[in-house]
Design a protein around this motif. Sequence first.
Motif, PDB file in Angstrom:
ATOM      1  N   CYS A   1       0.824  -1.207   0.000  1.00 39.22           N
ATOM      2  CA  CYS A   1       0.000   0.000   0.000  1.00 39.22           C
ATOM      3  C   CYS A   1       0.863   1.265   0.000  1.00 39.22           C
ATOM      4  CB  CYS A   1      -0.934   0.009   1.208  1.00 39.22           C
ATOM      5  SG  CYS A   1      -2.229  -1.249   1.149  1.00 39.22           S
ATOM      6  N   PHE A   2       1.989   1.195   0.703  1.00 42.97           N
ATOM      7  CA  PHE A   2       2.888   2.346   0.752  1.00 42.97           C
ATOM      8  C   PHE A   2       3.449   2.646  -0.642  1.00 42.97           C
ATOM      9  CE2 PHE A   2       5.457   5.350   3.010  1.00 42.97           C
ATOM     10  CZ  PHE A   2       6.619   5.453   2.268  1.00 42.97           C
ATOM     11  N   GLN A   3       3.870   1.615  -1.354  1.00 41.08           N
ATOM     12  CA  GLN A   3       4.434   1.822  -2.684  1.00 41.08           C
ATOM     13  C   GLN A   3       3.381   2.343  -3.662  1.00 41.08           C
ATOM     14  OE1 GLN A   3       7.775   1.589  -3.525  1.00 41.08           O
ATOM     15  NE2 GLN A   3       7.872   1.465  -1.292  1.00 41.08           N
ATOM     16  N   ILE A   4       2.192   1.823  -3.569  1.00 39.48           N
ATOM     17  CA  ILE A   4       1.127   2.272  -4.474  1.00 39.48           C
ATOM     18  C   ILE A   4       0.747   3.727  -4.193  1.00 39.48           C
ATOM     19  CG2 ILE A   4      -1.278   1.928  -5.131  1.00 39.48           C
ATOM     20  CD1 ILE A   4      -0.874  -1.063  -4.648  1.00 39.48           C
ATOM     21  N   SER A   5       0.563   4.053  -2.925  1.00 39.41           N
ATOM     22  CA  SER A   5       0.188   5.427  -2.580  1.00 39.41           C
ATOM     23  C   SER A   5       1.328   6.395  -2.880  1.00 39.41           C
ATOM     24  CB  SER A   5      -0.217   5.509  -1.109  1.00 39.41           C
ATOM     25  OG  SER A   5       0.836   5.080  -0.261  1.00 39.41           O
ATOM     26  N   ALA A   6       2.576   5.949  -2.698  1.00 39.65           N
ATOM     27  CA  ALA A   6       3.732   6.803  -3.005  1.00 39.65           C
ATOM     28  C   ALA A   6       3.769   7.159  -4.481  1.00 39.65           C
ATOM     29  CB  ALA A   6       5.021   6.105  -2.589  1.00 39.65           C
ATOM     30  N   GLU A   7       3.429   6.190  -5.309  1.00 45.38           N
ATOM     31  CA  GLU A   7       3.395   6.461  -6.746  1.00 45.38           C
ATOM     32  C   GLU A   7       2.286   7.451  -7.076  1.00 45.38           C
ATOM     33  OE1 GLU A   7       2.832   4.147 -11.029  1.00 45.38           O
ATOM     34  OE2 GLU A   7       3.078   3.009  -9.168  1.00 45.38           O
ATOM     35  N   GLY A   8       1.141   7.293  -6.436  1.00 46.87           N
ATOM     36  CA  GLY A   8       0.031   8.202  -6.696  1.00 46.87           C
ATOM     37  C   GLY A   8       0.335   9.627  -6.274  1.00 46.87           C
ATOM     38  N   VAL A   9       1.057   9.782  -5.180  1.00 47.01           N
ATOM     39  CA  VAL A   9       1.406  11.113  -4.672  1.00 47.01           C
ATOM     40  C   VAL A   9       2.669  11.648  -5.342  1.00 47.01           C
ATOM     41  CG1 VAL A   9       1.982  12.403  -2.563  1.00 47.01           C
ATOM     42  CG2 VAL A   9       0.290  10.592  -2.472  1.00 47.01           C
ATOM     43  N   GLU A  10       3.344  10.797  -6.124  1.00 48.90           N
ATOM     44  CA  GLU A  10       4.631  11.127  -6.754  1.00 48.90           C
ATOM     45  C   GLU A  10       5.688  11.471  -5.707  1.00 48.90           C
ATOM     46  OE1 GLU A  10       3.570  12.762 -11.160  1.00 48.90           O
ATOM     47  OE2 GLU A  10       3.571  14.242  -9.549  1.00 48.90           O
ATOM     48  N   LEU A  11       5.733  10.627  -4.675  1.00 54.22           N
ATOM     49  CA  LEU A  11       6.672  10.864  -3.583  1.00 54.22           C
ATOM     50  C   LEU A  11       8.120  10.750  -4.031  1.00 54.22           C
ATOM     51  CD1 LEU A  11       7.138  11.307  -0.537  1.00 54.22           C
ATOM     52  CD2 LEU A  11       6.955   8.821  -0.237  1.00 54.22           C
ATOM     53  N   TYR A  12       8.393   9.904  -5.019  1.00 53.09           N
ATOM     54  CA  TYR A  12       9.779   9.633  -5.415  1.00 53.09           C
ATOM     55  C   TYR A  12      10.214  10.396  -6.653  1.00 53.09           C
ATOM     56  CZ  TYR A  12       9.332   5.872  -2.035  1.00 53.09           C
ATOM     57  OH  TYR A  12       9.134   5.156  -0.879  1.00 53.09           O
ATOM     58  N   ARG A  13       9.502  11.445  -6.992  1.00 54.94           N
ATOM     59  CA  ARG A  13       9.947  12.283  -8.104  1.00 54.94           C
ATOM     60  C   ARG A  13      11.096  13.175  -7.633  1.00 54.94           C
ATOM     61  NH1 ARG A  13       5.781  17.387  -8.512  1.00 54.94           N
ATOM     62  NH2 ARG A  13       5.397  17.630  -6.281  1.00 54.94           N
TER      63      ARG A  13
END
Length: 484
Positions: free
Chosen positions: A73-85
């Motif tokens: 869930c963390f990885q999916i939500s991180a992608e949605g929020v663009e945390l790793y841009r």
Amino acid sequence: MDNKVDPNKAIKSHPVESSSSGGLVVRNQSGFSTFYRLIDLSIVTFFYYASAYFYGVTVDATSLLLLFINVVCFQISAEGVELYRSWRGHRTPEMLRAAAITWAITIFATLTLGYFFVSNISLPAPAILLWFASSFIALIIWRYVMRKFLFRIRKSGLNSRRSIIIGATPLGANVALQIQKNEHLGIRFNGIFDDRGSDRLPHELQNTVLGKIDNAIEMAKRNEVDYIYIALPMSAENRIRTILEQCSDTTANVYVIPNFFMYNLLNARWQTVGNVQALSVYDTPFQGASDVLKRIEDVVLSIAILTLISIPMLCIAAAVKMTSKGSVIFKQKRYGLDGKQITVYKFRSMTTQDNGAVVKQATKNDVRLTKIGGFLRRTSLDELPQFINVLQGRMSIVGPRPHAVAHNEEYRKIITGYMLRHKVKPGITGWAQVNGLRGETETTNKMVQRVEYDLDYIHRWSIWFDMKIVFMTVFNGFLNKNAY
């Protein structure tokens, strides 16, 4: 926004450095994104076990399922929020806010899914609350510390981008001052370019004007600049449009200041330079998590495909060797990401190996074809060695097809936006190819159509779009009557 320039503040520019400069990690955004992911996963896992240990609970298989749900869930939500841009052009609170939102979504999803799929968990509620709270604090603190560390190394020049400003205007001067005041951004100001004579330039900017706008464009074409900030007045709309068309023949990131609506934006996004807002006009879609996902896609697919085609490739290599003289593999120089030359592999299908300033395209019944060359080209089997290029990181499975350097230099002069294809890695197959645009381009219009499809792919990119193109390639992209 305050665009006033203090004449007492000197605007200093750095000399333009060679294209190889710019720091140890300028082009390693993919590695940074992966590093951030690994640290985040380590933090979440560590505090899960630490919370269980604090309450004297043994972690069993059922409890591990809850951890697994949380991580996914963390990885999916991180992608949605663009945390790793890339957060280079954004303020620290914005990055920390994105991390907090990601963790909040993760907690909600973990509790919801855990209620339905995890029963008889050994961890008591206080341990779970401790895990959520401690992980949140650690995720915020480590990001803040890492951010400060990056600020320090950027100030020392180890992770910098070269920038120039077009327009010796108060707005351009303000951008230059903001770049210099915010050294932590890692953006080096190299100078201002303006077409006006020195008698028409503001006195405080005369020493920073390095030349005409055409000189700036030529610098960008030589890959001597990473960022171009256009700071011309709104009344110069036609001039700005002309400059943007010229910039489309480069691989520099172009930003227009102030913010106003532009047509044909390529992955437009906002960047903050101090207190100045800049609109990215030509940018790549592969930043942060997208870059990592694209690379994972390429590695996984290329390994799987190479495993399946290894024996057929050996048979093709033997056939090439037995039916004609010369090497089995044809190596050709082509343009890759950011317009840099790469070596692309193909099974040799011709008796000659054109790789110079003039490269003649293959035509129907071409006399240069070997005995099996026509068959290899029609079935695209000559392209199979390029899966090795994908593993090397030079190419992608899906992307704009790379053309010979000679063809690139020819078409970039006559097709507006041609070089924007190189904002992404070239691909073995692409959106243009699965729509029938393969083989000889005897007219400029055919190449224009290819470029339109390539830019449309860059606009619309997603993992699912890549999978669609791969699926279409398997069923109708290999065999093509236009490939000679």
